[in-house]
Every structure is written in C-alpha cells, then in structure tokens.
Design a protein around this motif. Structure first.
Motif, PDB file in Angstrom:
ATOM      1  N   TYR A  95      66.837   4.422   9.176  1.00  0.00           N
ATOM      2  CA  TYR A  95      66.405   3.970   8.139  1.00  0.00           C
ATOM      3  C   TYR A  95      65.358   2.452   8.717  1.00  0.00           C
ATOM      4  CZ  TYR A  95      69.754   5.665   4.922  1.00  0.00           C
ATOM      5  OH  TYR A  95      70.559   6.436   4.391  1.00  0.00           O
ATOM      6  N   HIS A  96      64.285   2.015   8.180  1.00  0.00           N
ATOM      7  CA  HIS A  96      63.562   0.972   8.832  1.00  0.00           C
ATOM      8  C   HIS A  96      64.662  -0.390   8.724  1.00  0.00           C
ATOM      9  CE1 HIS A  96      60.465  -2.286   7.819  1.00  0.00           C
ATOM     10  NE2 HIS A  96      60.572  -1.984   9.179  1.00  0.00           N
ATOM     11  N   THR A  97      64.549  -0.826   9.902  1.00  0.00           N
ATOM     12  CA  THR A  97      65.663  -1.892  10.428  1.00  0.00           C
ATOM     13  C   THR A  97      65.616  -2.945   9.548  1.00  0.00           C
ATOM     14  OG1 THR A  97      63.806  -2.738  12.160  1.00  0.00           O
ATOM     15  CG2 THR A  97      65.437  -1.326  12.754  1.00  0.00           C
ATOM     16  N   THR A  98      64.730  -3.261   8.747  1.00  0.00           N
ATOM     17  CA  THR A  98      64.876  -4.598   7.884  1.00  0.00           C
ATOM     18  C   THR A  98      64.759  -3.876   6.191  1.00  0.00           C
ATOM     19  OG1 THR A  98      62.473  -4.859   7.822  1.00  0.00           O
ATOM     20  CG2 THR A  98      63.819  -6.462   9.158  1.00  0.00           C
TER      21      THR A  98
ATOM     22  N   PRO B   9      58.316  -3.887  12.582  1.00  0.00           N
ATOM     23  CA  PRO B   9      57.227  -3.149  12.384  1.00  0.00           C
ATOM     24  C   PRO B   9      57.656  -1.601  11.643  1.00  0.00           C
ATOM     25  CG  PRO B   9      57.095  -4.003  14.564  1.00  0.00           C
ATOM     26  CD  PRO B   9      58.266  -4.576  13.694  1.00  0.00           C
ATOM     27  N   LYS B  10      56.755  -1.155  10.993  1.00  0.00           N
ATOM     28  CA  LYS B  10      57.136   0.239  10.232  1.00  0.00           C
ATOM     29  C   LYS B  10      57.714   1.375  10.975  1.00  0.00           C
ATOM     30  CE  LYS B  10      54.123  -0.881   6.537  1.00  0.00           C
ATOM     31  NZ  LYS B  10      53.058  -0.103   5.896  1.00  0.00           N
ATOM     32  N   ASN B  11      57.529   1.211  12.493  1.00  0.00           N
ATOM     33  CA  ASN B  11      57.722   2.416  13.260  1.00  0.00           C
ATOM     34  C   ASN B  11      59.402   1.995  14.051  1.00  0.00           C
ATOM     35  OD1 ASN B  11      57.237   0.247  15.068  1.00  0.00           O
ATOM     36  ND2 ASN B  11      56.046   1.598  16.506  1.00  0.00           N
ATOM     37  N   GLN B  12      60.154   0.999  13.539  1.00  0.00           N
ATOM     38  CA  GLN B  12      61.330   0.629  13.992  1.00  0.00           C
ATOM     39  C   GLN B  12      62.494   1.222  13.046  1.00  0.00           C
ATOM     40  OE1 GLN B  12      61.717  -3.500  15.156  1.00  0.00           O
ATOM     41  NE2 GLN B  12      59.893  -3.284  16.542  1.00  0.00           N
ATOM     42  N   PHE B  13      63.429   2.034  13.590  1.00  0.00           N
ATOM     43  CA  PHE B  13      64.277   2.434  12.666  1.00  0.00           C
ATOM     44  C   PHE B  13      65.636   2.159  13.275  1.00  0.00           C
ATOM     45  CE2 PHE B  13      60.548   4.849  12.415  1.00  0.00           C
ATOM     46  CZ  PHE B  13      60.451   4.931  11.069  1.00  0.00           C
ATOM     47  N   ASP B  14      66.653   2.126  12.525  1.00  0.00           N
ATOM     48  CA  ASP B  14      68.048   2.051  12.929  1.00  0.00           C
ATOM     49  C   ASP B  14      68.881   3.371  13.458  1.00  0.00           C
ATOM     50  OD1 ASP B  14      68.693   3.404  10.463  1.00  0.00           O
ATOM     51  OD2 ASP B  14      69.530   1.557   9.722  1.00  0.00           O
ATOM     52  N   ILE B  15      69.929   3.611  13.591  1.00  0.00           N
ATOM     53  CA  ILE B  15      70.595   4.925  14.223  1.00  0.00           C
ATOM     54  C   ILE B  15      70.514   5.591  13.178  1.00  0.00           C
ATOM     55  CG2 ILE B  15      71.765   3.706  16.094  1.00  0.00           C
ATOM     56  CD1 ILE B  15      74.101   3.662  14.347  1.00  0.00           C
ATOM     57  N   ASN B  16      70.544   5.530  11.852  1.00  0.00           N
ATOM     58  CA  ASN B  16      70.651   6.405  10.812  1.00  0.00           C
ATOM     59  C   ASN B  16      69.329   6.795  10.335  1.00  0.00           C
ATOM     60  OD1 ASN B  16      73.544   6.328  10.679  1.00  0.00           O
ATOM     61  ND2 ASN B  16      73.230   4.198   9.662  1.00  0.00           N
TER      62      ASN B  16
ATOM     63  N   TYR C 281      61.479 -11.554   8.522  1.00  0.00           N
ATOM     64  CA  TYR C 281      60.136 -10.708   7.782  1.00  0.00           C
ATOM     65  C   TYR C 281      60.445  -9.270   8.292  1.00  0.00           C
ATOM     66  CZ  TYR C 281      58.760 -12.334  12.688  1.00  0.00           C
ATOM     67  OH  TYR C 281      58.929 -12.334  13.999  1.00  0.00           O
ATOM     68  N   ASP C 282      59.870  -8.504   7.636  1.00  0.00           N
ATOM     69  CA  ASP C 282      59.733  -7.007   8.130  1.00  0.00           C
ATOM     70  C   ASP C 282      59.518  -6.805   9.543  1.00  0.00           C
ATOM     71  OD1 ASP C 282      61.033  -5.945   5.849  1.00  0.00           O
ATOM     72  OD2 ASP C 282      59.287  -6.064   4.555  1.00  0.00           O
TER      73      ASP C 282
ATOM     74  N   THR D 202      55.377 -12.198   6.048  1.00  0.00           N
ATOM     75  CA  THR D 202      55.762 -12.397   4.578  1.00  0.00           C
ATOM     76  C   THR D 202      57.261 -12.096   4.574  1.00  0.00           C
ATOM     77  OG1 THR D 202      53.528 -11.713   4.010  1.00  0.00           O
ATOM     78  CG2 THR D 202      55.582 -11.815   2.275  1.00  0.00           C
ATOM     79  N   ILE D 203      58.146 -12.691   3.683  1.00  0.00           N
ATOM     80  CA  ILE D 203      59.523 -12.357   3.491  1.00  0.00           C
ATOM     81  C   ILE D 203      59.865 -10.929   3.294  1.00  0.00           C
ATOM     82  CG2 ILE D 203      60.122 -14.619   2.749  1.00  0.00           C
ATOM     83  CD1 ILE D 203      60.770 -13.340   0.079  1.00  0.00           C
ATOM     84  N   PRO D 204      60.603 -10.313   3.900  1.00  0.00           N
ATOM     85  CA  PRO D 204      61.010  -9.023   3.821  1.00  0.00           C
ATOM     86  C   PRO D 204      60.980  -8.252   2.472  1.00  0.00           C
ATOM     87  CG  PRO D 204      62.517  -9.819   5.382  1.00  0.00           C
ATOM     88  CD  PRO D 204      61.826 -10.899   4.504  1.00  0.00           C
TER      89      PRO D 204
END
Length: 257
Positions: free
Chosen positions: A73-76, A64-71, A61-62, A122-124
């Motif tokens: 982007y939202h992590t999911t 949280p909206k405040n989680q980002f990768d090193i670039n 599932y997705d 919910t699924i991503p």
C-alpha cells in the motif's frame, strides 16, 4: 651474543603462543546471519487509564507515489495507516492527533506547498477518511496544524525584514480556516493551531496568535489550543503528544476564544 639469542628465543616463543608465529590457526566457521522478522507493533506497551492518552501520527503530506509499505500500500494511504490507528486503540489510547502542517516560505511569508522539487505538501488525500475511521473506533481526533518552514518541515524562522508579521499571519489564517471548516463538518474534537514555535511565543507576538484563534473560531466549534513543547522536546516528530500544561502563553491564547 648469548643474551641476544636468549631474547630472540623468548620472543619467538611468545609470538608462537599468541598466534604471531608457528602453525596457522584455523579460521572460525562462518555462520550465515538469518534476519529475524519483527512486527512493527511487537510487544506494545499498555497505557494506564490515569495517563495522558492521545497518540500522535506524523501525517503531514502524502509521500511520493512510488513509496509502498510491506503490504504494497502507498505509505500514506488509508489502508497503510489504518493498522496504526487500530494499534493505538488496542494499546489503550483514547484519541489520536494527526500531525499536519502549515508550511510557510520563510523568505516570503506565503503558504508554499511546492518549494521542494517533486513534492506536494497539501494535506494527505485520505486525511478525512482516516478521521472518520478513528472516530468510528471511539477515538477522539485532534489535528495539529504546526506552522513550519516550507522547505525543511521544522522550525520556521520568519524574516520580518522582508514582510510583516501581519501579512504572514493573514496567510496562515486563510490556510487554516479552510482546514478548520472541513474539520468542523467531521466533528473533529480539537485543533492545535500550532506547536513548538518557541521563537514566536513571547508576548510581542500574542496579538497575531489571538487573531488567528479568533478567525478559526468563526468557522470551527471544537476545542482550540496551542501545544507548547518542553525545551528538550523541540522536534517536529514526537511519537506521543505531550499534555498542554499550565504555561502562561497557552492560557492567554485560550482565554481569547
């Protein structure tokens, strides 16, 4: 007294030689620790053609909206997960399993997507975009709809004193049918109806599994299976999927298609 003085002098000599006395020893020079940047995909292994070649991505599932990768982007998001698909192909896998889930509240037997505060299971939202991309890269795509506890995301231990097994599987059927309908539209190669539910793998539960497969088959034309995990691999997250071997339970399920 003479023996005592000799002993004290010997002890003093030992302490001085070991740093316990005498002049202070200089501290070693401190050096700053410089972190080494390592790519998350550094030195990938090569998969030989005669090995099982489906890689699994934990994509339940997705985040949280405040989680980002090193670039950034939202992590999911598609943009964040796309490089993983690219690397899976580069290494030599021929397909990917997207690990989704069927979250069941163990107290009610209902599908529950919001049992954890500030979480929507919910699924991503980018699931089907990712499916499309993986297929465009020549990869087979399978979905795993693992039946799990809606709070812990791991093994479901249903309480059939509070509800019937039939009512729980009715809820599972309704939830998985909706995903299967879309999966059929995207020509997903296969669906694992669940995996690792070893406490529900005995023959007393077989009728309900067969019923689930029968209902999914009405809306989905691809392959259907169940992934039975070896005893030492009963974990909700495994990096590479294991082949479905000749387990009687699995074969009995497949025979009911």
């Amino acid at each position: 007294m003479k023996k005592l003085s000799t002993s004290l002098l010997l002890l003093l000599a030992l302490l001085t030689g070991c740093g316990g006395g005498g002049s202070a020893q200089p501290e070693p020079e401190s050096k700053p620790i410089i972190p080494k940047l390592i790519s998350q995909f550094e030195t990938p292994a090569t998969i030989s053609a005669d090995k099982f070649r489906l890689a699994k991505i934990d994509y339940r599932y997705d985040t949280p909206k405040n989680q980002f990768d090193i670039n950034g982007y939202h992590t999911t998001s598609f943009e964040s997960v796309k490089p993983v698909v690219d690397k899976i192909k580069q290494i030599g896998f021929t397909g990917v399993i997207l690990l989704l889930q069927t979250p069941i509240n163990k107290h009610t037997g209902h599908i529950s997507l919001n049992d954890v505060s500030n979480s929507d299971k919910t699924i991503p939202k980018d699931t089907w975009k990712l499916v499309e991309y993986a297929k465009s890269q020549g990869l087979q795509v399978w979905l795993s709809l693992q039946i799990v506890d809606s709070v812990t995301d791991v093994l479901l231990t249903p309480d059939f004193n509070k509800y019937t097994e039939q009512s729980m599987f009715n809820n599972i059927i309704e939830y998985q049918r909706k995903i299967a309908i879309t999966a059929d539209q995207y020509k997903v190669q296969g669906i694992f109806i669940s995996e690792g539910n070893y406490n529900l793998e005995s023959y007393e539960h077989l009728f309900y599994w067969q019923q689930l497969i029968s209902e999914i088959r009405k809306v989905y034309s691809g392959k259907l299976s169940y992934m039975k995990l070896p005893a030492l691999s009963r974990s909700p997250v495994i990096p590479i999927s294991l082949p479905v071997k000749s387990y009687d339970f699995v074969h009995t399920l497949l025979s009911c298609e």
